[in-house]
Design an enzyme around this catalytic site. Structure first.
Site, PDB file in Angstrom:
ATOM      1  N   SER A 182       8.582  24.867   4.551  1.00  0.00           N
ATOM      2  CA  SER A 182       8.309  23.665   3.579  1.00  0.00           C
ATOM      3  C   SER A 182       8.521  24.545   2.217  1.00  0.00           C
ATOM      4  O   SER A 182       7.608  25.388   1.910  1.00  0.00           O
ATOM      5  CB  SER A 182       7.027  23.101   3.869  1.00  0.00           C
ATOM      6  OG  SER A 182       6.757  22.466   2.306  1.00  0.00           O
TER       7      SER A 182
ATOM      8  N   PHE B  58       0.425  17.130  -0.230  1.00  0.00           N
ATOM      9  CA  PHE B  58       0.217  18.630  -1.016  1.00  0.00           C
ATOM     10  C   PHE B  58       0.513  19.838   0.075  1.00  0.00           C
ATOM     11  O   PHE B  58       0.159  19.570   1.270  1.00  0.00           O
ATOM     12  CB  PHE B  58      -1.363  18.884  -1.812  1.00  0.00           C
ATOM     13  CG  PHE B  58      -1.483  18.027  -2.668  1.00  0.00           C
ATOM     14  CD1 PHE B  58      -1.942  16.574  -2.382  1.00  0.00           C
ATOM     15  CD2 PHE B  58      -1.080  17.911  -4.163  1.00  0.00           C
ATOM     16  CE1 PHE B  58      -2.136  15.543  -3.367  1.00  0.00           C
ATOM     17  CE2 PHE B  58      -1.253  16.988  -5.009  1.00  0.00           C
ATOM     18  CZ  PHE B  58      -1.868  15.760  -4.590  1.00  0.00           C
ATOM     19  N   GLY B  59       0.907  20.990  -0.466  1.00  0.00           N
ATOM     20  CA  GLY B  59       0.834  22.257   0.393  1.00  0.00           C
ATOM     21  C   GLY B  59      -0.510  22.776   0.316  1.00  0.00           C
ATOM     22  O   GLY B  59      -1.102  22.339  -0.762  1.00  0.00           O
ATOM     23  N   GLY B  60      -0.848  23.695   1.101  1.00  0.00           N
ATOM     24  CA  GLY B  60      -2.107  24.696   1.094  1.00  0.00           C
ATOM     25  C   GLY B  60      -3.207  24.000   1.553  1.00  0.00           C
ATOM     26  O   GLY B  60      -4.262  24.271   1.394  1.00  0.00           O
TER      27      GLY B  60
ATOM     28  N   MET C 269       8.250  11.382   2.166  1.00  0.00           N
ATOM     29  CA  MET C 269       6.842  10.615   1.974  1.00  0.00           C
ATOM     30  C   MET C 269       6.927   9.854   0.829  1.00  0.00           C
ATOM     31  O   MET C 269       6.587   9.565  -0.342  1.00  0.00           O
ATOM     32  CB  MET C 269       5.963  11.867   1.776  1.00  0.00           C
ATOM     33  CG  MET C 269       5.644  12.684   2.885  1.00  0.00           C
ATOM     34  SD  MET C 269       4.846  14.290   2.540  1.00  0.00           S
ATOM     35  CE  MET C 269       6.345  15.001   2.103  1.00  0.00           C
TER      36      MET C 269
ATOM     37  N   MET D  77       1.464  14.931  11.347  1.00  0.00           N
ATOM     38  CA  MET D  77       1.105  15.385  10.300  1.00  0.00           C
ATOM     39  C   MET D  77      -0.229  15.959  10.820  1.00  0.00           C
ATOM     40  O   MET D  77      -1.021  15.446  11.377  1.00  0.00           O
ATOM     41  CB  MET D  77       0.908  14.495   9.275  1.00  0.00           C
ATOM     42  CG  MET D  77       2.428  14.014   8.623  1.00  0.00           C
ATOM     43  SD  MET D  77       3.230  15.174   7.835  1.00  0.00           S
ATOM     44  CE  MET D  77       2.254  15.722   6.320  1.00  0.00           C
TER      45      MET D  77
ATOM     46  N   GLY E 224       4.525  25.962   5.136  1.00  0.00           N
ATOM     47  CA  GLY E 224       4.627  26.260   3.940  1.00  0.00           C
ATOM     48  C   GLY E 224       3.873  27.532   3.426  1.00  0.00           C
ATOM     49  O   GLY E 224       4.572  28.740   3.324  1.00  0.00           O
ATOM     50  N   SER E 225       2.774  27.311   2.876  1.00  0.00           N
ATOM     51  CA  SER E 225       1.955  28.389   2.374  1.00  0.00           C
ATOM     52  C   SER E 225       1.992  29.645   3.114  1.00  0.00           C
ATOM     53  O   SER E 225       2.131  30.699   2.393  1.00  0.00           O
ATOM     54  CB  SER E 225       0.543  27.905   1.960  1.00  0.00           C
ATOM     55  OG  SER E 225       0.665  26.623   1.616  1.00  0.00           O
TER      56      SER E 225
ATOM     57  N   HIS F  55      12.711  22.587   5.225  1.00  0.00           N
ATOM     58  CA  HIS F  55      11.905  21.413   5.149  1.00  0.00           C
ATOM     59  C   HIS F  55      11.411  21.179   3.642  1.00  0.00           C
ATOM     60  O   HIS F  55      10.958  21.582   3.072  1.00  0.00           O
ATOM     61  CB  HIS F  55      10.397  21.506   5.887  1.00  0.00           C
ATOM     62  CG  HIS F  55       9.727  20.247   6.080  1.00  0.00           C
ATOM     63  ND1 HIS F  55       9.610  19.415   6.958  1.00  0.00           N
ATOM     64  CD2 HIS F  55       8.668  19.912   5.129  1.00  0.00           C
ATOM     65  CE1 HIS F  55       8.959  18.393   6.840  1.00  0.00           C
ATOM     66  NE2 HIS F  55       8.180  18.877   5.866  1.00  0.00           N
TER      67      HIS F  55
ATOM     68  N   HIS G  49      11.794  15.250   4.328  1.00  0.00           N
ATOM     69  CA  HIS G  49      10.441  14.720   4.815  1.00  0.00           C
ATOM     70  C   HIS G  49      10.027  13.630   3.673  1.00  0.00           C
ATOM     71  O   HIS G  49       9.815  14.002   2.592  1.00  0.00           O
ATOM     72  CB  HIS G  49       9.410  15.515   4.835  1.00  0.00           C
ATOM     73  CG  HIS G  49       8.191  15.116   5.253  1.00  0.00           C
ATOM     74  ND1 HIS G  49       6.863  15.757   5.113  1.00  0.00           N
ATOM     75  CD2 HIS G  49       7.840  14.217   5.678  1.00  0.00           C
ATOM     76  CE1 HIS G  49       5.845  15.148   5.633  1.00  0.00           C
ATOM     77  NE2 HIS G  49       6.383  13.845   5.923  1.00  0.00           N
TER      78      HIS G  49
ATOM     79  N   ASP H 265       3.258  19.480  11.015  1.00  0.00           N
ATOM     80  CA  ASP H 265       3.679  19.718   9.610  1.00  0.00           C
ATOM     81  C   ASP H 265       2.300  19.743   8.958  1.00  0.00           C
ATOM     82  O   ASP H 265       1.564  18.368   8.855  1.00  0.00           O
ATOM     83  CB  ASP H 265       4.416  19.044   9.030  1.00  0.00           C
ATOM     84  CG  ASP H 265       4.855  18.921   7.591  1.00  0.00           C
ATOM     85  OD1 ASP H 265       5.449  17.959   7.118  1.00  0.00           O
ATOM     86  OD2 ASP H 265       4.569  20.124   7.119  1.00  0.00           O
ATOM     87  N   GLY H 266       1.708  20.946   8.337  1.00  0.00           N
ATOM     88  CA  GLY H 266       0.524  20.875   7.321  1.00  0.00           C
ATOM     89  C   GLY H 266      -0.449  21.916   7.874  1.00  0.00           C
ATOM     90  O   GLY H 266      -1.119  21.679   9.138  1.00  0.00           O
ATOM     91  N   GLY H 267      -0.553  23.070   6.934  1.00  0.00           N
ATOM     92  CA  GLY H 267      -1.547  23.855   7.432  1.00  0.00           C
ATOM     93  C   GLY H 267      -1.401  24.799   8.602  1.00  0.00           C
ATOM     94  O   GLY H 267      -2.175  25.387   9.422  1.00  0.00           O
TER      95      GLY H 267
ATOM     96  N   MET I 204       8.416  13.407  -2.287  1.00  0.00           N
ATOM     97  CA  MET I 204       7.013  12.279  -2.437  1.00  0.00           C
ATOM     98  C   MET I 204       7.393  11.518  -3.692  1.00  0.00           C
ATOM     99  O   MET I 204       8.231  12.022  -4.753  1.00  0.00           O
ATOM    100  CB  MET I 204       5.869  13.314  -2.902  1.00  0.00           C
ATOM    101  CG  MET I 204       5.551  14.520  -1.609  1.00  0.00           C
ATOM    102  SD  MET I 204       4.278  15.133  -2.059  1.00  0.00           S
ATOM    103  CE  MET I 204       4.407  16.587  -0.823  1.00  0.00           C
TER     104      MET I 204
ATOM    105  N   ASP J  31      10.264  18.429   0.984  1.00  0.00           N
ATOM    106  CA  ASP J  31       9.130  17.454   0.903  1.00  0.00           C
ATOM    107  C   ASP J  31       9.452  16.493  -0.424  1.00  0.00           C
ATOM    108  O   ASP J  31       9.060  16.854  -1.548  1.00  0.00           O
ATOM    109  CB  ASP J  31       7.815  17.977   0.763  1.00  0.00           C
ATOM    110  CG  ASP J  31       7.341  18.491   2.166  1.00  0.00           C
ATOM    111  OD1 ASP J  31       6.764  19.897   1.961  1.00  0.00           O
ATOM    112  OD2 ASP J  31       7.290  17.926   3.177  1.00  0.00           O
TER     113      ASP J  31
HETATM  114  C1  DX5 Z   1       2.413  17.875   3.043  1.00  0.00           C
HETATM  115  C2  DX5 Z   1       3.800  18.385   3.369  1.00  0.00           C
HETATM  116  C3  DX5 Z   1       3.842  19.476   4.217  1.00  0.00           C
HETATM  117  C4  DX5 Z   1       3.237  20.819   3.405  1.00  0.00           C
HETATM  118  C5  DX5 Z   1       3.339  21.969   4.263  1.00  0.00           C
HETATM  119  O1  DX5 Z   1       2.347  16.564   2.478  1.00  0.00           O
HETATM  120  O2  DX5 Z   1       4.420  17.379   4.184  1.00  0.00           O
HETATM  121  O3  DX5 Z   1       5.183  19.812   4.429  1.00  0.00           O
HETATM  122  O4  DX5 Z   1       4.043  21.123   2.283  1.00  0.00           O
HETATM  123  O5  DX5 Z   1       2.665  23.099   3.419  1.00  0.00           O
HETATM  124  P1  DX5 Z   1       1.471  24.058   3.932  1.00  0.00           P
HETATM  125  O6  DX5 Z   1       1.920  24.641   5.466  1.00  0.00           O
HETATM  126  O7  DX5 Z   1       1.234  24.832   2.751  1.00  0.00           O
HETATM  127  O8  DX5 Z   1       0.529  23.092   4.496  1.00  0.00           O
HETATM  128 ZN    ZN Z   2       6.415  17.885   4.984  1.00  0.00          ZN
END
Ligand code: DX5
Ligand code: ZN
Length: 217
Positions: free
Chosen positions: A9, A145-147, A70, A139, A195-196, A34, A68, A173-175, A38, A36
Site C-alpha cells: 500500500s 490510516f496506515g501504520g 474508501m 479489513m 503498507g508500513s 494497492h 481501494h 489489509d491493515g497492519g 479516501m 488507498d
Molecule cells: C487503511 C488502508 C490500508 C493501509 C495499510 O485504511 O486501507 O491499505 O494503508 O497500511 P499498513 O499496512 O501500514 O496498515
Molecule cells: Zn487499503
C-alpha cells in the site's frame, strides 16, 4: 485461484516521488500495487484519486493498480477510475446502497471487482456476492490510516470464507507484516496488502520474500 499475491500500500510512501516509489516497490518482488483512495466522508482522511492514476499509468504501463475505494457512493467513481487506468476496483459494502449495481458498473468498465468489509461488519453480508466478485477484502484495521495495529479478531472472517470457498481470493489489509503474516496464512488469506511493514523497511525485498514464504508454505 488461491495463489499468493502481495501488494504494497503506497499510502505512506513518498508521494512527492510517486512514480519512482511505485517502481521501487514493484522491484522488491510485489505482484501489484494497492492505492488507498479516501474521500474524507466514508473515512476520516483524504488522500488521492483517479487523476493520480491517470498520470502514473503511462509511466508504469504494466503495473496492476488495485484501487481501494474508501469512498461514499463508490459507483460514482467507477468510470473515472477505469478511464484513468485502474485495474481492480475494491469498494466497501458499507458505502453503497446497491452492491449489485456497483459490481455491474465495475465489470462494464472492464475492471476486476473487490468487495470489502470493515472490522465491525459481519462476514455473512458478502456471501450473496461471492460468485460475482474477483476478491473479498477483509479489513484488519478500521480504515483511514496506515501504520495501525492489526486486529486479530478479524481472522475468523477469513477462516469462515476459506472453509466455504477453497479458490476465493481473500485479501487482508491493515497492519499486515512479518509479525502478523502467520495469523493471516493460518486463517487462509492469500492476497496480502502491506503498507508500513514494507514501505518503512530498509530491505523491502526481504519483507516481501518472507511474507510470501509464510503464505506459500
Ligand atoms: C487503511 C488502508 C490500508 C493501509 C495499510 O485504511 O486501507 O491499505 O494503508 O497500511 P499498513 O499496512 O501500514 O496498515
Ligand atoms: Zn487499503
Amino acid at each position: 485461484g488461491s495463489s499468493c499475491r502481495i501488494a504494497p500500500s503506497i499510502l505512506n510512501a513518498d508521494l512527492s516521488s510517486l512514480t519512482s516509489e511505485c517502481q521501487r516497490f514493484m522491484e522488491c518482488g510485489s505482484d501489484f500495487l494497492h492505492l488507498d483512495v479516501m474521500d474524507g466522508h466514508f473515512v476520516p482522511n483524504l488522500t488521492f484519486g483517479h487523476p493520480v492514476v491517470k498520470c502514473l499509468r503511462p509511466k508504469l504501463p504494466n503495473v496492476c493498480f488495485e484501487m481501494h475505494m474508501m469512498v461514499q457512493d463508490p459507483e460514482k467513481w467507477v468510470d473515472p477510475v477505469a478511464d484513468a487506468g485502474g485495474n481492480l476496483y475494491s469498494f466497501h459494502y458499507e458505502a453503497t446502497k446497491d452492491v449489485d449495481l456497483c459490481i455491474r458498473k465495475i465489470k462494464e468498465a472492464g475492471m476486476k471487482v473487490g468487495l470489502g468489509i470493515n472490522p465491525p461488519t459481519d462476514v455473512n453480508v458478502v456471501l450473496p456476492y461471492i460468485d460475482k466478485v474477483d476478491l473479498i477484502l477483509i479489513m484488519t484495521v478500521n480504515p483511514g490510516f496506515g501504520g495501525q495495529k492489526f486486529m486479530p479478531e478479524c481472522m475468523s472472517k477469513v477462516e469462515t470464507l476459506r472453509e466455504k470457498y477453497k479458490n476465493l481470493d481473500i485479501e487482508v489489509d491493515g497492519g499486515v507484516g512479518p509479525d502478523t503474516i502467520q495469523q493471516c496464512a493460518d486463517a487462509g488469506a492469500n492476497v496480502i496488502v502491506s503498507g508500513s511493514a514494507i514501505i518503512k523497511n530498509e530491505n523491502p525485498t526481504e519483507v516481501v520474500k518472507y511474507m510470501r514464504r509464510v503464505i506459500d508454505e
